[in-house]
Write a protein that holds these residues in place. Structure first.
Motif, PDB file in Angstrom:
ATOM      1  N   ARG A 115       0.665  -1.617  -0.239  1.00 25.91           N
ATOM      2  CA  ARG A 115      -0.043   0.197  -0.277  1.00 25.91           C
ATOM      3  C   ARG A 115       1.612   1.191  -0.250  1.00 25.91           C
ATOM      4  O   ARG A 115       2.243   1.472   0.641  1.00 25.91           O
ATOM      5  CB  ARG A 115      -1.096  -0.150   1.362  1.00 25.91           C
ATOM      6  CG  ARG A 115      -1.867   1.196   1.254  1.00 25.91           C
ATOM      7  CD  ARG A 115      -2.745   0.958   2.799  1.00 25.91           C
ATOM      8  NE  ARG A 115      -1.574   1.120   3.714  1.00 25.91           N
ATOM      9  CZ  ARG A 115      -2.792   0.047   4.434  1.00 25.91           C
ATOM     10  NH1 ARG A 115      -2.832  -0.861   4.506  1.00 25.91           N
ATOM     11  NH2 ARG A 115      -1.141   0.427   5.343  1.00 25.91           N
ATOM     12  N   ASP A 116       0.715   2.452  -1.138  1.00 27.19           N
ATOM     13  CA  ASP A 116       1.263   3.444  -0.880  1.00 27.19           C
ATOM     14  C   ASP A 116       2.955   2.815  -0.956  1.00 27.19           C
ATOM     15  O   ASP A 116       3.471   4.155  -0.684  1.00 27.19           O
ATOM     16  CB  ASP A 116       1.078   4.568   0.369  1.00 27.19           C
ATOM     17  CG  ASP A 116      -0.580   4.402   0.141  1.00 27.19           C
ATOM     18  OD1 ASP A 116      -1.115   4.787  -0.718  1.00 27.19           O
ATOM     19  OD2 ASP A 116      -1.053   5.093   1.556  1.00 27.19           O
ATOM     20  N   GLY A 117       3.268   1.814  -1.902  1.00 25.93           N
ATOM     21  CA  GLY A 117       4.994   1.700  -2.284  1.00 25.93           C
ATOM     22  C   GLY A 117       5.575   0.964  -1.059  1.00 25.93           C
ATOM     23  O   GLY A 117       6.371   1.568  -0.742  1.00 25.93           O
ATOM     24  N   ARG A 118       5.259   0.563   0.098  1.00 19.63           N
ATOM     25  CA  ARG A 118       4.650   0.200   1.208  1.00 19.63           C
ATOM     26  C   ARG A 118       4.385  -1.218   1.590  1.00 19.63           C
ATOM     27  O   ARG A 118       3.613  -1.228   1.109  1.00 19.63           O
ATOM     28  CB  ARG A 118       5.394   0.732   2.339  1.00 19.63           C
ATOM     29  CG  ARG A 118       6.407   2.739   2.226  1.00 19.63           C
ATOM     30  CD  ARG A 118       7.149   3.010   3.710  1.00 19.63           C
ATOM     31  NE  ARG A 118       7.611   3.724   3.995  1.00 19.63           N
ATOM     32  CZ  ARG A 118       7.868   4.482   4.704  1.00 19.63           C
ATOM     33  NH1 ARG A 118       7.436   3.802   5.686  1.00 19.63           N
ATOM     34  NH2 ARG A 118       8.437   5.661   3.893  1.00 19.63           N
ATOM     35  N   ILE A 119       5.273  -2.288   2.359  1.00 16.36           N
ATOM     36  CA  ILE A 119       4.972  -3.219   2.482  1.00 16.36           C
ATOM     37  C   ILE A 119       3.778  -3.229   3.605  1.00 16.36           C
ATOM     38  O   ILE A 119       4.383  -2.702   5.286  1.00 16.36           O
ATOM     39  CB  ILE A 119       5.650  -4.609   3.115  1.00 16.36           C
ATOM     40  CG1 ILE A 119       6.916  -4.669   1.685  1.00 16.36           C
ATOM     41  CG2 ILE A 119       4.904  -5.868   3.525  1.00 16.36           C
ATOM     42  CD1 ILE A 119       8.298  -5.402   2.294  1.00 16.36           C
ATOM     43  N   ALA A 120       2.816  -3.808   3.509  1.00 15.18           N
ATOM     44  CA  ALA A 120       1.654  -3.365   4.789  1.00 15.18           C
ATOM     45  C   ALA A 120       1.521  -4.837   5.437  1.00 15.18           C
ATOM     46  O   ALA A 120       0.544  -4.737   6.525  1.00 15.18           O
ATOM     47  CB  ALA A 120       0.353  -2.951   3.712  1.00 15.18           C
ATOM     48  N   ARG A 121       1.627  -6.353   4.389  1.00 12.47           N
ATOM     49  CA  ARG A 121       1.454  -7.596   5.391  1.00 12.47           C
ATOM     50  C   ARG A 121       2.579  -7.785   4.398  1.00 12.47           C
ATOM     51  O   ARG A 121       2.201  -8.298   3.114  1.00 12.47           O
ATOM     52  CB  ARG A 121       0.165  -7.797   4.924  1.00 12.47           C
ATOM     53  CG  ARG A 121      -0.626  -8.845   5.616  1.00 12.47           C
ATOM     54  CD  ARG A 121      -1.789  -9.455   5.236  1.00 12.47           C
ATOM     55  NE  ARG A 121      -1.516  -9.361   4.110  1.00 12.47           N
ATOM     56  CZ  ARG A 121      -1.310 -10.693   3.196  1.00 12.47           C
ATOM     57  NH1 ARG A 121      -0.861 -12.346   3.331  1.00 12.47           N
ATOM     58  NH2 ARG A 121      -1.858 -10.764   2.065  1.00 12.47           N
ATOM     59  N   VAL A 122       3.130  -8.650   5.821  1.00  5.36           N
ATOM     60  CA  VAL A 122       3.940 -10.034   5.354  1.00  5.36           C
ATOM     61  C   VAL A 122       3.595 -11.377   5.763  1.00  5.36           C
ATOM     62  O   VAL A 122       3.501 -10.646   6.977  1.00  5.36           O
ATOM     63  CB  VAL A 122       5.443  -9.558   5.386  1.00  5.36           C
ATOM     64  CG1 VAL A 122       6.012  -8.922   6.667  1.00  5.36           C
ATOM     65  CG2 VAL A 122       6.763 -10.663   4.924  1.00  5.36           C
ATOM     66  N   THR A 123       3.092 -12.212   5.056  1.00  2.00           N
ATOM     67  CA  THR A 123       3.057 -13.471   5.823  1.00  2.00           C
ATOM     68  C   THR A 123       3.983 -14.413   5.120  1.00  2.00           C
ATOM     69  O   THR A 123       4.059 -14.841   4.084  1.00  2.00           O
ATOM     70  CB  THR A 123       1.535 -13.260   5.433  1.00  2.00           C
ATOM     71  OG1 THR A 123       0.557 -12.688   5.043  1.00  2.00           O
ATOM     72  CG2 THR A 123       1.022 -15.469   5.678  1.00  2.00           C
ATOM     73  N   THR A 124       4.621 -15.314   6.079  1.00  4.40           N
ATOM     74  CA  THR A 124       5.723 -15.399   6.023  1.00  4.40           C
ATOM     75  C   THR A 124       5.708 -17.771   6.454  1.00  4.40           C
ATOM     76  O   THR A 124       4.757 -17.824   6.989  1.00  4.40           O
ATOM     77  CB  THR A 124       7.117 -15.930   6.551  1.00  4.40           C
ATOM     78  OG1 THR A 124       7.467 -14.690   6.656  1.00  4.40           O
ATOM     79  CG2 THR A 124       8.141 -17.020   6.448  1.00  4.40           C
ATOM     80  N   TYR A 125       5.920 -18.459   5.440  1.00  5.45           N
ATOM     81  CA  TYR A 125       5.586 -20.078   5.918  1.00  5.45           C
ATOM     82  C   TYR A 125       6.402 -20.818   5.304  1.00  5.45           C
ATOM     83  O   TYR A 125       6.961 -20.613   4.466  1.00  5.45           O
ATOM     84  CB  TYR A 125       4.170 -20.220   4.194  1.00  5.45           C
ATOM     85  CG  TYR A 125       2.806 -19.785   4.564  1.00  5.45           C
ATOM     86  CD1 TYR A 125       2.308 -19.839   5.724  1.00  5.45           C
ATOM     87  CD2 TYR A 125       2.469 -18.527   3.826  1.00  5.45           C
ATOM     88  CE1 TYR A 125       1.029 -19.341   5.942  1.00  5.45           C
ATOM     89  CE2 TYR A 125       1.310 -17.743   4.064  1.00  5.45           C
ATOM     90  CZ  TYR A 125       0.652 -18.049   5.088  1.00  5.45           C
ATOM     91  OH  TYR A 125      -0.353 -18.020   5.254  1.00  5.45           O
ATOM     92  N   TYR A 126       7.085 -21.628   6.416  1.00  2.00           N
ATOM     93  CA  TYR A 126       7.774 -22.647   5.920  1.00  2.00           C
ATOM     94  C   TYR A 126       7.163 -24.055   6.521  1.00  2.00           C
ATOM     95  O   TYR A 126       6.332 -23.968   7.333  1.00  2.00           O
ATOM     96  CB  TYR A 126       9.639 -22.384   6.530  1.00  2.00           C
ATOM     97  CG  TYR A 126       9.708 -21.819   8.094  1.00  2.00           C
ATOM     98  CD1 TYR A 126       9.135 -22.924   8.882  1.00  2.00           C
ATOM     99  CD2 TYR A 126       8.949 -20.692   7.637  1.00  2.00           C
ATOM    100  CE1 TYR A 126       9.067 -22.301  10.063  1.00  2.00           C
ATOM    101  CE2 TYR A 126       9.097 -20.031   9.650  1.00  2.00           C
ATOM    102  CZ  TYR A 126       8.831 -21.414  10.555  1.00  2.00           C
ATOM    103  OH  TYR A 126       9.052 -20.644  11.973  1.00  2.00           O
ATOM    104  N   ASN A 127       8.287 -25.040   6.805  1.00  2.00           N
ATOM    105  CA  ASN A 127       7.295 -26.569   6.783  1.00  2.00           C
ATOM    106  C   ASN A 127       8.269 -26.000   8.045  1.00  2.00           C
ATOM    107  O   ASN A 127       9.642 -26.502   8.297  1.00  2.00           O
ATOM    108  CB  ASN A 127       8.232 -27.819   6.114  1.00  2.00           C
ATOM    109  CG  ASN A 127       7.303 -28.699   6.463  1.00  2.00           C
ATOM    110  OD1 ASN A 127       7.063 -29.281   7.674  1.00  2.00           O
ATOM    111  ND2 ASN A 127       7.225 -29.924   5.894  1.00  2.00           N
ATOM    112  N   LEU A 128       7.830 -26.178   9.581  1.00  2.00           N
ATOM    113  CA  LEU A 128       8.283 -25.813  10.708  1.00  2.00           C
ATOM    114  C   LEU A 128       8.604 -28.205  10.963  1.00  2.00           C
ATOM    115  O   LEU A 128       9.612 -28.153  11.731  1.00  2.00           O
ATOM    116  CB  LEU A 128       7.093 -25.924  11.884  1.00  2.00           C
ATOM    117  CG  LEU A 128       7.482 -26.079  13.116  1.00  2.00           C
ATOM    118  CD1 LEU A 128       8.699 -24.955  13.370  1.00  2.00           C
ATOM    119  CD2 LEU A 128       6.486 -25.134  14.177  1.00  2.00           C
ATOM    120  N   ALA A 129       8.353 -28.932  10.666  1.00  3.72           N
ATOM    121  CA  ALA A 129       8.458 -30.573  11.118  1.00  3.72           C
ATOM    122  C   ALA A 129       9.195 -30.498  10.229  1.00  3.72           C
ATOM    123  O   ALA A 129      10.486 -31.388  10.463  1.00  3.72           O
ATOM    124  CB  ALA A 129       6.927 -31.445  10.215  1.00  3.72           C
TER     125      ALA A 129
END
Length: 144
Positions: A115-129
């Motif tokens: 939003r407006d040239g900036r990151i408004a949300r970041v959601t990270t995923y990886y396999n914890l197992a």
């Protein structure tokens, strides 16, 4: 610069700063009310909470991201990144196996709202197992 290209450049700047260990440069890419969702964890809102998370991560882990692919929607409002995390487990993190300098390597990804040239949300995923199995297998033997 078209919105897609601008967003892809923003995400790459964010991850270049991550690889450089430059939390200030990462924070400069974020909206003040950024929503930061971490795999298997809760949502943190705001740059102060983001900085707290980064300090915790730096204490427990040393990580580098490579094999980076970044994609963005035509309007630049959504993006995704896929990468490989190469890391070292430095200090025991609550609820996880004991740290003994174990190394790990695993695929991961993130989704972004811009939003407006900036990151408004970041959601990270990886396999914890996968991560847990790697560090547990190397526990006691140190390193990888």
């Amino acid at each position: 610069m078209d919105p897609r290209t601008a967003t892809e450049a923003l995400i790459r700047r964010y991850y270049d700063a991550f690889n450089a260990g430059d939390v200030d440069a990462m924070a400069a890419c974020l909206s003040p009310d950024v929503a930061h969702d971490v795999n298997q964890g809760g949502r943190r809102v705001g740059i102060d909470r983001f900085r707290e998370f980064c300090a915790h991560m730096a204490r427990c882990y040393r990580e580098r991201l490579d094999a980076m692919t970044v994609m963005a929607s035509a309007d630049g409002q959504r993006a995704a990144a896929e990468f490989t995390v190469s890391g070292e487990y430095l200090a025991t993190d609550a609820g996880l196996p004991p740290a003994a300098g174990q190394t790990y390597r695993l695929p991961a990804g993130a989704f972004f709202e811009v939003r407006d040239g900036r990151i408004a949300r970041v959601t990270t995923y990886y396999n914890l197992a996968d991560w847990t199995a790697q560090v547990a297998a190397k526990a006691g033997g140190g390193g990888g």
